[in-house]
Design a protein around this motif. Structure first.
Motif, PDB file in Angstrom:
ATOM      1  N   MET A 131      51.865  19.450  43.814  1.00  0.00           N
ATOM      2  CA  MET A 131      50.876  19.516  42.746  1.00  0.00           C
ATOM      3  C   MET A 131      51.073  20.761  41.884  1.00  0.00           C
ATOM      4  O   MET A 131      50.421  20.917  40.881  1.00  0.00           O
ATOM      5  N   LYS A 132      51.936  21.620  42.281  1.00  0.00           N
ATOM      6  CA  LYS A 132      52.223  22.853  41.540  1.00  0.00           C
ATOM      7  C   LYS A 132      50.991  23.723  41.352  1.00  0.00           C
ATOM      8  O   LYS A 132      50.735  24.227  40.271  1.00  0.00           O
ATOM      9  N   LYS A 133      50.201  23.848  42.402  1.00  0.00           N
ATOM     10  CA  LYS A 133      49.069  24.763  42.330  1.00  0.00           C
ATOM     11  C   LYS A 133      49.593  26.183  42.491  1.00  0.00           C
ATOM     12  O   LYS A 133      50.524  26.432  43.255  1.00  0.00           O
ATOM     13  N   VAL A 134      48.999  27.081  41.736  1.00  0.00           N
ATOM     14  CA  VAL A 134      49.416  28.476  41.806  1.00  0.00           C
ATOM     15  C   VAL A 134      48.244  29.338  42.270  1.00  0.00           C
ATOM     16  O   VAL A 134      47.084  29.029  42.012  1.00  0.00           O
ATOM     17  N   ALA A 135      48.587  30.397  42.961  1.00  0.00           N
ATOM     18  CA  ALA A 135      47.578  31.340  43.437  1.00  0.00           C
ATOM     19  C   ALA A 135      47.115  32.208  42.275  1.00  0.00           C
ATOM     20  O   ALA A 135      47.925  32.805  41.579  1.00  0.00           O
ATOM     21  N   CYS A 136      45.816  32.222  42.079  1.00  0.00           N
ATOM     22  CA  CYS A 136      45.229  33.020  41.007  1.00  0.00           C
ATOM     23  C   CYS A 136      44.161  33.935  41.595  1.00  0.00           C
ATOM     24  O   CYS A 136      43.741  33.764  42.739  1.00  0.00           O
ATOM     25  N   GLN A 137      43.764  34.882  40.815  1.00  0.00           N
ATOM     26  CA  GLN A 137      42.647  35.749  41.151  1.00  0.00           C
ATOM     27  C   GLN A 137      41.753  35.802  39.921  1.00  0.00           C
ATOM     28  O   GLN A 137      42.239  35.817  38.793  1.00  0.00           O
ATOM     29  N   TYR A 138      40.445  35.833  40.170  1.00  0.00           N
ATOM     30  CA  TYR A 138      39.533  35.980  39.048  1.00  0.00           C
ATOM     31  C   TYR A 138      38.456  36.990  39.406  1.00  0.00           C
ATOM     32  O   TYR A 138      38.232  37.316  40.570  1.00  0.00           O
ATOM     33  N   SER A 139      37.821  37.477  38.377  1.00  0.00           N
ATOM     34  CA  SER A 139      36.737  38.430  38.525  1.00  0.00           C
ATOM     35  C   SER A 139      35.679  38.097  37.479  1.00  0.00           C
ATOM     36  O   SER A 139      36.006  37.662  36.376  1.00  0.00           O
ATOM     37  N   ILE A 140      34.433  38.297  37.850  1.00  0.00           N
ATOM     38  CA  ILE A 140      33.320  38.035  36.935  1.00  0.00           C
ATOM     39  C   ILE A 140      33.007  39.321  36.180  1.00  0.00           C
ATOM     40  O   ILE A 140      32.907  40.393  36.777  1.00  0.00           O
ATOM     41  N   VAL A 184      37.627  37.072  34.007  1.00  0.00           N
ATOM     42  CA  VAL A 184      39.019  37.478  33.832  1.00  0.00           C
ATOM     43  C   VAL A 184      39.797  36.734  34.910  1.00  0.00           C
ATOM     44  O   VAL A 184      39.396  36.725  36.073  1.00  0.00           O
ATOM     45  N   LEU A 185      40.896  36.073  34.528  1.00  0.00           N
ATOM     46  CA  LEU A 185      41.691  35.275  35.459  1.00  0.00           C
ATOM     47  C   LEU A 185      43.154  35.645  35.308  1.00  0.00           C
ATOM     48  O   LEU A 185      43.656  35.769  34.186  1.00  0.00           O
ATOM     49  N   THR A 186      43.825  35.815  36.444  1.00  0.00           N
ATOM     50  CA  THR A 186      45.254  36.076  36.427  1.00  0.00           C
ATOM     51  C   THR A 186      45.951  35.240  37.485  1.00  0.00           C
ATOM     52  O   THR A 186      45.386  34.983  38.549  1.00  0.00           O
ATOM     53  N   CYS A 187      47.152  34.809  37.161  1.00  0.00           N
ATOM     54  CA  CYS A 187      48.038  34.110  38.101  1.00  0.00           C
ATOM     55  C   CYS A 187      49.346  34.897  38.080  1.00  0.00           C
ATOM     56  O   CYS A 187      50.233  34.619  37.262  1.00  0.00           O
ATOM     57  N   PRO A 188      49.447  35.902  38.924  1.00  0.00           N
ATOM     58  CA  PRO A 188      50.603  36.803  38.876  1.00  0.00           C
ATOM     59  C   PRO A 188      51.961  36.112  38.954  1.00  0.00           C
ATOM     60  O   PRO A 188      52.907  36.536  38.291  1.00  0.00           O
ATOM     61  N   GLU A 189      52.073  35.046  39.739  1.00  0.00           N
ATOM     62  CA  GLU A 189      53.360  34.357  39.892  1.00  0.00           C
ATOM     63  C   GLU A 189      53.865  33.757  38.587  1.00  0.00           C
ATOM     64  O   GLU A 189      55.061  33.640  38.383  1.00  0.00           O
ATOM     65  N   THR A 190      52.946  33.367  37.709  1.00  0.00           N
ATOM     66  CA  THR A 190      53.351  32.759  36.432  1.00  0.00           C
ATOM     67  C   THR A 190      53.258  33.738  35.274  1.00  0.00           C
ATOM     68  O   THR A 190      53.674  33.414  34.162  1.00  0.00           O
ATOM     69  N   GLY A 191      52.684  34.918  35.499  1.00  0.00           N
ATOM     70  CA  GLY A 191      52.518  35.898  34.435  1.00  0.00           C
ATOM     71  C   GLY A 191      51.261  35.680  33.604  1.00  0.00           C
ATOM     72  O   GLY A 191      51.043  36.372  32.617  1.00  0.00           O
ATOM     73  N   TYR A 192      50.421  34.741  34.017  1.00  0.00           N
ATOM     74  CA  TYR A 192      49.211  34.425  33.262  1.00  0.00           C
ATOM     75  C   TYR A 192      48.147  35.506  33.448  1.00  0.00           C
ATOM     76  O   TYR A 192      47.869  35.937  34.563  1.00  0.00           O
ATOM     77  N   PHE A 193      47.552  35.925  32.332  1.00  0.00           N
ATOM     78  CA  PHE A 193      46.428  36.852  32.340  1.00  0.00           C
ATOM     79  C   PHE A 193      45.599  36.526  31.105  1.00  0.00           C
ATOM     80  O   PHE A 193      46.098  36.606  29.981  1.00  0.00           O
ATOM     81  N   ASP A 194      44.342  36.149  31.330  1.00  0.00           N
ATOM     82  CA  ASP A 194      43.481  35.860  30.182  1.00  0.00           C
ATOM     83  C   ASP A 194      42.026  36.093  30.581  1.00  0.00           C
ATOM     84  O   ASP A 194      41.719  36.289  31.760  1.00  0.00           O
TER      85      ASP A 194
END
Length: 161
Positions: free
Chosen positions: A12-21, A39-49
């Motif tokens: 399913m290509k789920k990626v580990a993310c971290q978020y903060s309120i 704020v959400l980040t998925c370090p493995e994909t470089g996503y930060f938004d």
């Protein structure tokens, strides 16, 4: 929403993310706050938004009635500018997953400020953009708080007290 977890799933290509309120906490003395963003980040994909409440903010200013709405607007504007700076830094420096984790850890480190981030929380997801929007609707816009929810769940909790 995505399942909670901390590892990537095959298929399913789920990626580990971290978020903060993101919380607006104008009075440290009372500890009262309002959730105003994610704020959400998925370090493995470089996503930060991130997404912050900058338009429909009357529930926040109505809660903190003695506070001029300009304080909230300016605080959230400055905080969003800082998050944009971090986002640009991550992109421009082409940080790898460990660098992104460290940046996110530094962002969520407890501090006394009018706008704060909670401790990071794990989330597995397929589409980080959609997950960011879902988390925002849940924690900030309280999408779960339907008429039925208020009439049954909240009333049941009051009766239990």
């Amino acid at each position: 929403m995505c399942d909670e977890g901390s590892v990537m799933e095959i298929g399913m290509k789920k990626v580990a993310c971290q978020y903060s309120i993101v919380r607006f906490l104008p009075y440290q003395e009372t500890g009262e706050f309002a959730n105003v963003g994610i704020v959400l980040t998925c370090p493995e994909t470089g996503y930060f938004d991130f997404k912050v409440q900058s338009r429909r903010y009357s529930r926040i200013t109505d809660f903190f009635v003695e506070l001029d709405s300009k304080v909230y607007l300016e605080s959230i504007k400055l905080f969003a500018q800082e998050l944009k700076r971090v986002q640009s830094f991550i992109r421009e420096e082409k940080l790898e997953s460990e660098g992104i984790r460290k940046v996110f850890q530094a962002l969520t480190h407890p501090r006394e400020a009018i706008v704060q981030l909670t401790e990071s929380r794990p989330r597995l997801c397929e589409e980080p953009e959609k997950t960011l929007e879902q988390l925002f609707r849940y924690y900030v816009e309280r999408e779960f708080s339907t008429h039925e929810y208020r009439d049954t769940v909240v009333l049941r909790r009051v009766k239990a007290l």
